[in-house]
Design an enzyme around this catalytic site. Structure first.
Site, PDB file in Angstrom:
ATOM      1  N   CYS A 325     -46.428 -30.026 -14.824  1.00 56.61           N
ATOM      2  CA  CYS A 325     -45.619 -31.242 -14.925  1.00 56.61           C
ATOM      3  C   CYS A 325     -44.187 -31.009 -14.463  1.00 56.61           C
ATOM      4  CB  CYS A 325     -45.644 -31.773 -16.347  1.00 56.61           C
ATOM      5  SG  CYS A 325     -45.262 -30.532 -17.600  1.00 56.61           S
ATOM      6  N   HIS A 800     -43.616 -30.275 -22.147  1.00 58.93           N
ATOM      7  CA  HIS A 800     -44.058 -31.227 -21.130  1.00 58.93           C
ATOM      8  C   HIS A 800     -42.842 -31.899 -20.499  1.00 58.93           C
ATOM      9  CE1 HIS A 800     -46.725 -33.918 -19.055  1.00 58.93           C
ATOM     10  NE2 HIS A 800     -46.261 -34.998 -19.657  1.00 58.93           N
TER      11      HIS A 800
END
Length: 840
Positions: A325, A800
C-alpha cells in the site's frame, strides 16, 4: 490484418483457415519455438505493456521464443521489433460452480485452452497435427505444456495464477471444537491478550479472539494468534470482519497458509455466528453499529460511512500485493501530477516503440504502463446493468472494484533494493525518494518530471563563539516538518486521558476513548525554522571544535512541495514509536517568509579552511584509509541492528562505514545519519558495482562519472557522450553501463542533448553555482493542498497507507483497489502532504 503469416493471422476475407494451411505456416518457424529453461522468466498472466490478462476480452499472447506476454493491441509491436511469429493465445473462461453458502469456497476457474492465432482462435492441437512431423508435434506440445505449467517470474508465486487455488484444509472435516460456552459478539472485538482492535482472528477450536502478525494483510498485530497455536496446537482461525455468506479468510497455522473450510458455517455457528446473515467489514462494524470514529484506522479509511465508488479515467485502484500500500499511495499521488502524466502517458507511443527487447526490465516502459493503467479508465468501468441486477439478486449491494495489479512494476523498481523487494511494509517517504532517484537516472530526453519536486536549501551555520557564518546549498525533494508536541492545545485533556488509561489498565477495565494531541500547524512550521545545534562542529575561525547552530531556508521554491510530518521517533528504550496527533494542515500554505536571504550586511564568513585530517589507529585506520570490501560486511551486526527496526540497507551502510567495528558503533552511525534523505538507500561503492544511490547523497545526473571508467568504455569504440549517459543512468557501474548501451540503440537521436547536458553539468561543477533552467523551477511560496498520504499503525514497518486526492473539486479516497468519493477527508491525520504552487 494485412500481413498474412506474420502471426498466423486469418486472411482478411474472413474464411476459415484450413488445418493444412496452418501447418504449412508453422513448419518454417519451428526453430524459433523454445521450451522454457531454468532461469527463463515466463509471463503468462500479464501483458508487458498493459494490464491485459487471460481474463481480458482479447486474452493474452505469449511469445514462444521470449516468453513475454502481450495483449491484442501490443502483440504486433513485439512482432515488428523481434520478428518472432509464434504466439500462444491464452483466454481464461470463468465458470461459476453452484455451491451452498456454507461451503466457503470460491467459484472454480476453468483452465483456458491453448490457442495459436492473432485475432481468430484456432486450436493448435486440432489443426496443426495434419502437416507436422511427429517430432515437431512433440516439440510444440512440450513447449506449450512447459509454458502453461511454469511458475510466476516473480519471487513469490503469483496468487492470481489459475493454478494457485486455495487448498481445502486437512483439518476441516474433523475439526474438534470445545464445548466451552463461548459466544462471539457481532462487533466490538479486541485481542484477549493486548486489547488490539484490528487484524483479529477467531480460533475455530476454542473461540479465542487474538491479534495476527505484524505483516499479515497490511495490518498491525503482536502475533498472539500464532502464540496461541504454539501453546495449544489448535490449527484453524478465521479473520473477523471478513465473514460473509460467501465465505471468509481462513488460515491454517499447521499448514502455514490460507485454506478453505467447507464446513465453515457449522464451525462458526458453534460460537453463535450466523454466517448466512453476516456482512463483513474491514473493522468489524456494521452500518447500524454506533461507535465514535476515534481509531485512526476508522477515521483515515472513513469506515462506517457509505462511500460512493468512483469509475473512469483517473479513478483506477491498485491491488494490494501484500504490504504494497505504500507503493500504491505514492504512485496514485505521483500520477495525479500533470508533468508526470505528460512525461510518461503523453509519450506512450514513443516509449513503447523504443523500449528494449525485454520491456519488463525498462523503467520508463513500466512507468508508462502504470500511468496509462491508472489514467485511461480502461480498467475502471462501472458494472453494466446485467451485473447490477445479478448483484441485487445475490444481495451484493456493494459494487465490486477490481483495480490493477502493480506486480511487474513493483518487481522492477524494487529489484535492487533489499527492503522494497520484500513483502514487508515500508516507509512511503523512503519509497518516494527512491522513485525520484529512479526517475532522475532514467530521464526521458530533456524532460525530467521529478524536477517539479526539486528545490535548493540554503544552510546557514554560525560559530557561537566568533559569530562568523558559512552559507552552503544542497538539493532536496521534500520538506520534513517536526511535530511540536509541546505546543499541544489540549494538554489538560491529554493528562486526564493518560491518568484514566493507566487506571483502566491497572484494573483491567475497558480503555477510555482516545484523546489525540491537537498541534497547531503554525507551531510545527516555527519549529522547522528554529536553529538546530550542530554536533561536533569544527570552527575554521578557531581551528578547533566549538558550539554551532544551523538554520535552513529555501533558496528556491519547488513547483510541487511535498511535506512530510515527522511522526516517527524512538522512545527511551529505542523502540520505534509514532506520534498519534492531529495537525490542522492548511488548504492554502504560504512559506514565503522562509525564503533564503544569503550573506547579510555585517555578517563575516568563516574562513574556507578544512579541518585537519586525524589518522586514527586500529580499526578506524582501516576505515579511513581502506574501506572494507562490501562482501565482507559483518552480517551478524547487520541483523542485530535490523531487529531494532531499522531499514536493512541502512544497517548495512552503518556496518560498512564503521569498518565492522561492531553493532554498537554502527548504531551510533545510524543515529547520526538517520535524518538524511538517502538513509535507507542501498549501499553503492564506486568500483564494487552497487545498485543504489550514491552513498555521498548525490543523485542521478549531478555527478560526473570517473574519467577512468569513461575511458574504458570509449576504448571499446563507443562515443564519449554515450558512455557518460550510460554511466549516469547506472550510477557509474561499468558492467551495467555496457548493458545500458546495448539496450538503448536509439541513443543517436538524443546525442545532441547528451552533449549539452554534459556541458551544463561540467559548468555547474566548475562554478559551483546553483542549477539553472529546468533543474530548479523557482517561483512564489504560495501553495494549495491537492493530495495527502495517511498512515495507520504504530510504525512505518507495519500498518496501512491510504491516499486522498482532490480531483475535479472533490476529494477522492484511494484505498488499495477501492476508489471512492471521500465524505470526510482526514486532512489532520496525514503523513505526507502534496501541495501545488499557486501562480502569482
Amino acid at each position: 490484418m494485412q500481413r498474412r503469416g506474420a502471426l498466423f493471422s486469418v486472411p482478411s476475407g474472413g474464411r476459415k483457415m484450413a488445418a493444412g494451411d496452418l501447418g504449412e505456416l508453422l513448419v518454417p518457424h519451428m526453430p524459433t519455438i523454445r521450451v522454457p529453461r531454468s532461469g527463463d522468466r515466463v509471463y503468462k498472466n500479464e501483458c508487458a505493456f498493459s494490464y491485459d490478462s487471460p481474463n481480458s476480452e482479447g486474452g493474452l499472447y505469449v511469445c514462444m521464443n521470449t516468453f513475454l506476454a502481450f495483449g491484442r493491441e501490443h502483440v504486433e509491436r513485439h512482432f515488428r521489433k523481434t520478428g518472432q511469429s509464434v504466439y500462444m493465445h491464452l483466454k481464461r473462461h470463468m465458470r461459476e460452480k453452484v455451491r451452498a453458502a456454507s461451503a466457503g469456497a470460491l467459484p472454480k476457474r476453468r483452465n483456458s485452452k491453448l490457442f495459436l492465432a492473432k485475432f481468430k482462435t484456432i486450436e493448435v492441437r486440432a489443426l496443426c497435427i495434419c502437416r507436422l512431423q511427429p517430432s515437431h508435434l512433440l516439440n510444440v506440445t512440450i513447449a506449450c505444456d512447459a509454458v502453461l505449467s511454469s511458475k510466476s517470474p516473480y519471487r513469490k508465486q503469483d496468487p492470481d495464477t489459475w493454478e494457485n487455488e486455495l487448498p481445502v484444509s486437512k483439518y476441516a472435516n474433523n475439526l474438534a471444537q470445545l464445548d466451552n460456552g463461548v459466544r462471539v459478539p457481532p462487533s466490538g472485538w479486541k485481542c484477549a491478550r493486548c486489547d488490539l482492535r484490528e487484524n483479529l482472528w477467531l480460533n475455530l477450536t476454542d473461540g479465542s479472539v487474538l491479534c495476527g502478525k505484524w505483516f499479515f494483510d497490511s495490518a498491525g498485530g503482536n502475533g498472539h494468534a500464532l502464540e496461541h497455536f504454539r501453546d495449544m496446537g489448535y490449527p484453524l482461525a478465521v479473520k473477523l470482519g471478513t465473514i460473509t455468506p460467501d465465505g471468509a479468510d481462513v488460515y491454517s497455522f499447521q499448514e502455514e497458509g490460507p485454506v478453505l473450510d467447507p464446513h465453515l458455517a457449522k464451525h462458526l455457528a458453534h460460537f453463535g455466528i450466523d454466517m448466512l446473515h453476516t456482512n463483513g467489514t474491514e473493522n468489524g462494524l456494521r452500518d447500524n453499529d454506533i461507535k465514535p470514529r476515534v481509531s485512526e484506522w476508522e477515521v483515515i479509511q472513513e469506515s462506517g460511512t457509505k462511500l460512493k465508488p468512483m469509475y473512469g479515467p483517473g479513478y483506477t485502484g491498485l491491488k494490494n500485493l501484500g504490504n504494497s500500500c505504500y507503493l500504491s499511495s505514492v504512485m496514485q499521488a505521483i500520477f495525479s501530477i500533470p508533468e508526470f502524466q505528460r512525461a510518461y502517458v503523453g509519450n506512450l507511443p514513443r516509449i513503447f516503440d523504443y523500449s528494449p527487447l525485454d520491456p519488463t526490465q525498462d523503467f520508463n516502459t513500466q512507468m508508462t504502463k502504470l500511468g496509462h493503467g491508472l489514467l485511461s479508465g480502461q480498467y475502471s468501468k462501472p458494472p453494466v446493468k446485467s451485473e447490477l441486477i445479478e448483484q441485487v439478486m445475490k444481495e451484493e449491494h456493494k459494487p465490486q472494484q477490481n483495480g490493477i495489479s502493480p506486480r511487474m512494476f513493483k518487481a522492477f523498481v524494487s529489484k535492487s533494493h533489499p527492503e522494497f523487494s520484500s513483502n514487508r511494509q515500508q516507509d512511503a517517504q523512503e519509497f518516494f525518494l527512491h522513485l525520484v532517484n529512479l526517475v532522475e537516472r532514467n530521464r526521458i530526453g530533456s524532460e525530467n518530471p521529478s524536477d517539479v519536486f526539486r528545490f535548493l536549501v540554503e544552510e546557514r551555520i554560525q560559530c557561537c563563539q566568533t559569530r562568523k557564518v558559512r552559507y552552503t546549498e544542497r538539493v532536496d525533494y521534500l520538506m520534513q516538518l517536526p511535530v511540536a508536541m509541546e505546543a499541544a492545545t489540549n494538554k489538560d485533556e491529554l493528562i486526564a486521558y493518560e491518568l484514566m488509561r493507566r487506571e483502566a489498565e491497572a484494573n483491567r477495565r475497558p480503555l477510555p476513548e482516545l484523546v489525540r494531541a491537537k498541534i497547531p500547524f503554525s507551531a510545527c512550521l516555527q519549529a522547522f525554522a528554529e536553529p538546530d545545534n550542530v554536533e561536533d562542529f569544527w570552527s575554521s575561525a578557531l581551528q578547533a571544535k566549538s558550539a554551532g547552530v544551523k538554520t535552513s531556508r529555501f533558496a528556491s521554491f519547488p513547483e510541487y512541495l511535498v511535506v512530510q510530518i515527522k511522526k516517527f521517533t524512538f522512545g527511551l528504550d529505542w523502540v520505534p514509536r509514532k506520534f498519534d496527533v492531529s495537525i490542522d494542515m492548511p488548504d492554502l500554505l504560504d512559506i514565503s517568509h522562509l525564503r533564503a536571504r544569503g550573506l547579510q550586511p555585517g555578517e563575516e564568513e568563516l574562513p574556507d579552511i578544512s579541518p585537519p585530517i586525524v589518522i586514527p589507529d586500529d580499526s578506524k585506520d582501516r576505515l579511513m584509509n581502506q574501506l572494507i570490501d562490501p562482501s565482507d560486511i559483518d552480517e551478524s551486526s547487520v541483523m542485530q541492528l535490523a531487529e531494532m527496526g531499522f531499514p536493512l540497507e541502512a544497517c548495512r551502510k552503518a556496518v560498512y562505514f564503521t569498518g565492522n567495528t561492531g553493532a554498537e558503533v554502527a548504531f551510533n552511525w545510524i543515529i547520526v545519519h538517520m535524518e538524511e534523505p538517502d538513509f535507507a538507500e542501498p549501499l553503492a561503492i564506486p568500483g564494487y558495482g552497487g545498485a543504489g544511490a550514491s552513498v555521498f547523497g548525490a543523485t542521478g545526473l549531478d555527478n560526473q562519472p570517473p574519467e577512468e571508467i569513461v575511458a574504458i568504455i570509449t576504448s571499446m569504440g563507443f562515443q564519449r557522450n554515450q558512455a557518460v549517459q550510460a554511466l549516469r543512468a547506472t550510477n557509474h557501474n561499468l558492467e551495467r553501463a555496457l548493458d545500458w548501451i546495448f539496450s538503448h540503440p536509439e541513443f543517436e537521436e538524443d546525442s545532441d542533448f547528451v552533449i549539452e547536458m554534459e556541458n551544463n553539468a561540467n559548468a555547474n561543477i566548475m562554478s559551483e553555482a546553483k542549477p539553472e533552467g529546468p533543474r530548479v523551477k523557482d517561483g512564489s511560496g504560495m501553495y494549495e493542498l491537492f493530495a495527502f498520504i495517511s498512515h495507520m499503525g504504530t510504525s512505518t514497518m507495519c500498518g496501512h497507507y491510504v491516499c486522498h486526492i482532490k480531483k475535479e473539486g472533490r476529494w477522492v479516497i484511494y484505498n488499495d483497489h477501492k476508489v471512492c468519493a471521500s465524505e470526510r477527508p482526514p486532512k489532520d491525520l496525514g503523513y505526507m502532504y502534496f501541495y501545488r504552487r499557486i501562480p502569482s
